[in-house]
Design a protein around this motif. Structure first.
Motif, PDB file in Angstrom:
ATOM      1  N   LYS A 118       0.824  -1.221   0.000  1.00  0.00           N
ATOM      2  CA  LYS A 118       0.000   0.000   0.000  1.00  0.00           C
ATOM      3  C   LYS A 118       0.853   1.263   0.000  1.00  0.00           C
ATOM      4  O   LYS A 118       0.469   2.282   0.547  1.00  0.00           O
ATOM      5  N   GLY A 119       2.039   1.171  -0.600  1.00  0.00           N
ATOM      6  CA  GLY A 119       2.910   2.335  -0.735  1.00  0.00           C
ATOM      7  C   GLY A 119       3.628   2.760   0.528  1.00  0.00           C
ATOM      8  O   GLY A 119       4.244   3.820   0.570  1.00  0.00           O
ATOM      9  N   LYS A 120       3.567   1.948   1.560  1.00  0.00           N
ATOM     10  CA  LYS A 120       4.233   2.279   2.827  1.00  0.00           C
ATOM     11  C   LYS A 120       5.631   1.669   2.838  1.00  0.00           C
ATOM     12  O   LYS A 120       5.766   0.444   2.789  1.00  0.00           O
ATOM     13  N   PRO A 121       6.681   2.505   2.902  1.00  0.00           N
ATOM     14  CA  PRO A 121       8.050   1.989   2.855  1.00  0.00           C
ATOM     15  C   PRO A 121       8.348   1.000   3.983  1.00  0.00           C
ATOM     16  O   PRO A 121       7.930   1.186   5.121  1.00  0.00           O
ATOM     17  N   CYS A 122       9.056  -0.045   3.636  1.00  0.00           N
ATOM     18  CA  CYS A 122       9.508  -1.093   4.558  1.00  0.00           C
ATOM     19  C   CYS A 122       8.378  -1.885   5.207  1.00  0.00           C
ATOM     20  O   CYS A 122       8.610  -2.587   6.186  1.00  0.00           O
ATOM     21  N   GLU A 123       7.184  -1.784   4.689  1.00  0.00           N
ATOM     22  CA  GLU A 123       6.099  -2.656   5.162  1.00  0.00           C
ATOM     23  C   GLU A 123       5.972  -3.786   4.148  1.00  0.00           C
ATOM     24  O   GLU A 123       5.071  -3.821   3.334  1.00  0.00           O
ATOM     25  N   ASP A 124       6.931  -4.700   4.211  1.00  0.00           N
ATOM     26  CA  ASP A 124       7.031  -5.791   3.257  1.00  0.00           C
ATOM     27  C   ASP A 124       6.421  -7.068   3.828  1.00  0.00           C
ATOM     28  O   ASP A 124       6.563  -7.350   5.013  1.00  0.00           O
ATOM     29  N   HIS A 125       5.750  -7.825   2.955  1.00  0.00           N
ATOM     30  CA  HIS A 125       5.133  -9.083   3.355  1.00  0.00           C
ATOM     31  C   HIS A 125       5.756 -10.226   2.569  1.00  0.00           C
ATOM     32  O   HIS A 125       6.215 -10.049   1.444  1.00  0.00           O
ATOM     33  N   CYS A 126       5.748 -11.391   3.163  1.00  0.00           N
ATOM     34  CA  CYS A 126       6.236 -12.607   2.522  1.00  0.00           C
ATOM     35  C   CYS A 126       5.054 -13.561   2.360  1.00  0.00           C
ATOM     36  O   CYS A 126       4.265 -13.732   3.292  1.00  0.00           O
ATOM     37  N   ILE A 127       4.939 -14.137   1.171  1.00  0.00           N
ATOM     38  CA  ILE A 127       3.881 -15.107   0.896  1.00  0.00           C
ATOM     39  C   ILE A 127       4.566 -16.440   0.640  1.00  0.00           C
ATOM     40  O   ILE A 127       5.369 -16.565  -0.293  1.00  0.00           O
ATOM     41  N   LEU A 128       4.290 -17.420   1.466  1.00  0.00           N
ATOM     42  CA  LEU A 128       4.850 -18.758   1.302  1.00  0.00           C
ATOM     43  C   LEU A 128       3.817 -19.589   0.550  1.00  0.00           C
ATOM     44  O   LEU A 128       2.746 -19.874   1.078  1.00  0.00           O
ATOM     45  N   GLN A 129       4.138 -19.954  -0.691  1.00  0.00           N
ATOM     46  CA  GLN A 129       3.183 -20.683  -1.530  1.00  0.00           C
ATOM     47  C   GLN A 129       3.576 -22.145  -1.605  1.00  0.00           C
ATOM     48  O   GLN A 129       4.682 -22.491  -2.014  1.00  0.00           O
ATOM     49  N   HIS A 130       2.655 -23.005  -1.211  1.00  0.00           N
ATOM     50  CA  HIS A 130       2.857 -24.454  -1.278  1.00  0.00           C
ATOM     51  C   HIS A 130       2.468 -24.937  -2.668  1.00  0.00           C
ATOM     52  O   HIS A 130       1.723 -24.262  -3.386  1.00  0.00           O
ATOM     53  N   SER A 131       2.940 -26.109  -3.057  1.00  0.00           N
ATOM     54  CA  SER A 131       2.607 -26.655  -4.378  1.00  0.00           C
ATOM     55  C   SER A 131       1.116 -26.942  -4.535  1.00  0.00           C
ATOM     56  O   SER A 131       0.617 -26.998  -5.655  1.00  0.00           O
ATOM     57  N   ASN A 132       0.385 -27.070  -3.420  1.00  0.00           N
ATOM     58  CA  ASN A 132      -1.063 -27.295  -3.496  1.00  0.00           C
ATOM     59  C   ASN A 132      -1.836 -25.983  -3.581  1.00  0.00           C
ATOM     60  O   ASN A 132      -3.037 -25.966  -3.419  1.00  0.00           O
ATOM     61  N   ARG A 133      -1.153 -24.859  -3.797  1.00  0.00           N
ATOM     62  CA  ARG A 133      -1.602 -23.484  -3.997  1.00  0.00           C
ATOM     63  C   ARG A 133      -1.980 -22.745  -2.715  1.00  0.00           C
ATOM     64  O   ARG A 133      -2.323 -21.576  -2.755  1.00  0.00           O
ATOM     65  N   ILE A 134      -1.907 -23.391  -1.574  1.00  0.00           N
ATOM     66  CA  ILE A 134      -2.137 -22.713  -0.292  1.00  0.00           C
ATOM     67  C   ILE A 134      -1.054 -21.655  -0.093  1.00  0.00           C
ATOM     68  O   ILE A 134       0.116 -21.905  -0.384  1.00  0.00           O
ATOM     69  N   CYS A 135      -1.432 -20.483   0.410  1.00  0.00           N
ATOM     70  CA  CYS A 135      -0.483 -19.398   0.671  1.00  0.00           C
ATOM     71  C   CYS A 135      -0.512 -19.028   2.152  1.00  0.00           C
ATOM     72  O   CYS A 135      -1.583 -18.808   2.715  1.00  0.00           O
ATOM     73  N   VAL A 136       0.657 -18.953   2.752  1.00  0.00           N
ATOM     74  CA  VAL A 136       0.800 -18.561   4.150  1.00  0.00           C
ATOM     75  C   VAL A 136       1.369 -17.141   4.154  1.00  0.00           C
ATOM     76  O   VAL A 136       2.414 -16.887   3.554  1.00  0.00           O
ATOM     77  N   ILE A 137       0.681 -16.224   4.821  1.00  0.00           N
ATOM     78  CA  ILE A 137       1.077 -14.818   4.821  1.00  0.00           C
ATOM     79  C   ILE A 137       1.879 -14.522   6.089  1.00  0.00           C
ATOM     80  O   ILE A 137       1.422 -14.801   7.202  1.00  0.00           O
ATOM     81  N   THR A 138       3.086 -13.965   5.897  1.00  0.00           N
ATOM     82  CA  THR A 138       3.974 -13.650   7.012  1.00  0.00           C
ATOM     83  C   THR A 138       4.602 -12.272   6.807  1.00  0.00           C
ATOM     84  O   THR A 138       4.467 -11.672   5.740  1.00  0.00           O
ATOM     85  N   LEU A 139       5.319 -11.809   7.813  1.00  0.00           N
ATOM     86  CA  LEU A 139       6.106 -10.585   7.679  1.00  0.00           C
ATOM     87  C   LEU A 139       7.395 -10.917   6.940  1.00  0.00           C
ATOM     88  O   LEU A 139       8.005 -11.955   7.198  1.00  0.00           O
ATOM     89  N   ALA A 140       7.822 -10.035   6.039  1.00  0.00           N
ATOM     90  CA  ALA A 140       9.112 -10.209   5.372  1.00  0.00           C
ATOM     91  C   ALA A 140      10.210  -9.746   6.324  1.00  0.00           C
ATOM     92  O   ALA A 140       9.965  -8.931   7.226  1.00  0.00           O
ATOM     93  N   GLY A 141      11.400 -10.235   6.121  1.00  0.00           N
ATOM     94  CA  GLY A 141      12.516  -9.912   6.999  1.00  0.00           C
ATOM     95  C   GLY A 141      12.833  -8.436   7.109  1.00  0.00           C
ATOM     96  O   GLY A 141      13.389  -7.977   8.102  1.00  0.00           O
TER      97      GLY A 141
END
Length: 187
Positions: free
Chosen positions: A35-58
């Motif tokens: 949303k245009g906010k600097p350093c507010e990065d997210h990590c999406i972990l995508q499994h081969s079954n298409r499930i996505c786990v949403i986490t904070l990026a480093g």
């Protein structure tokens, strides 16, 4: 010519590290400056079954600044709580549908700062991580495992296109380096 036997420490150091569960079964995708906010990065972990786990990026401010997390709320508005999401059955009845920018939760820090975690992918909300409500520090201690915020299941027909607009690990690292260089150049 005889060689000396290796010490156990040297033998362990010589063996390649075993990849973690996340590294073996998930592909990491990133959304920088959500949303245009600097350093507010997210990590999406995508499994081969298409499930996505949403986490904070480093590189997210919460992880980089060492701020103490006071609380986490899944109450997005007066009418919408992600905790009310109740999924049942084969067709995932009752799941809330999320867009890429849909808020998942709000993170409140002890210094008064507030951060909103977004979905970053379109799909059905399968679950939220209620354990971070009771121990918010897990979000910082184990961001890509126990500290996840939500699990999202993209629509089957959209599963191939969910990574459009997301960054690979290498692209993300380049963005972070550029951001650091830009910050040091202006300081």
């Amino acid at each position: 010519m005889a060689t000396e036997p290796e010490t156990p420490e040297a033998a362990l150091a010589a063996e390649p590290a075993v990849p973690s569960l996340v590294d073996r079964y998930f592909t990491r995708w990133y959304k920088a400056d959500v949303k245009g906010k600097p350093c507010e990065d997210h990590c999406i972990l995508q499994h081969s079954n298409r499930i996505c786990v949403i986490t904070l990026a480093g590189s997210h401010l919460v992880l980089q600044s060492g701020k103490a997390i006071k609380s986490i709320f899944y109450q997005i508005s007066s009418n919408c709580s992600r905790l009310q999401n109740k999924v049942s059955g084969k067709f995932k009845r009752g799941a809330q549908f999320l867009t890429e920018l849909a808020p998942l939760c709000k993170i409140y820090c002890s210094d008064g700062e507030e951060y909103t975690m977004s979905s970053c992918v379109r799909g059905w909300l399968m679950e939220v991580n209620e354990s971070i409500l009771h121990k918010p520090s897990i979000l910082q201690e184990k961001p890509s495992t126990e500290g996840y915020t939500a699990v999202v299941l993209p629509k089957f027909e959209e599963s191939k296109s969910i990574t459009e607009g997301l960054l690979t690990q290498k692209q993300y690292e380049e963005v972070v380096v550029k951001s650091i260089n830009a910050t040091t150049a202006t300081s």
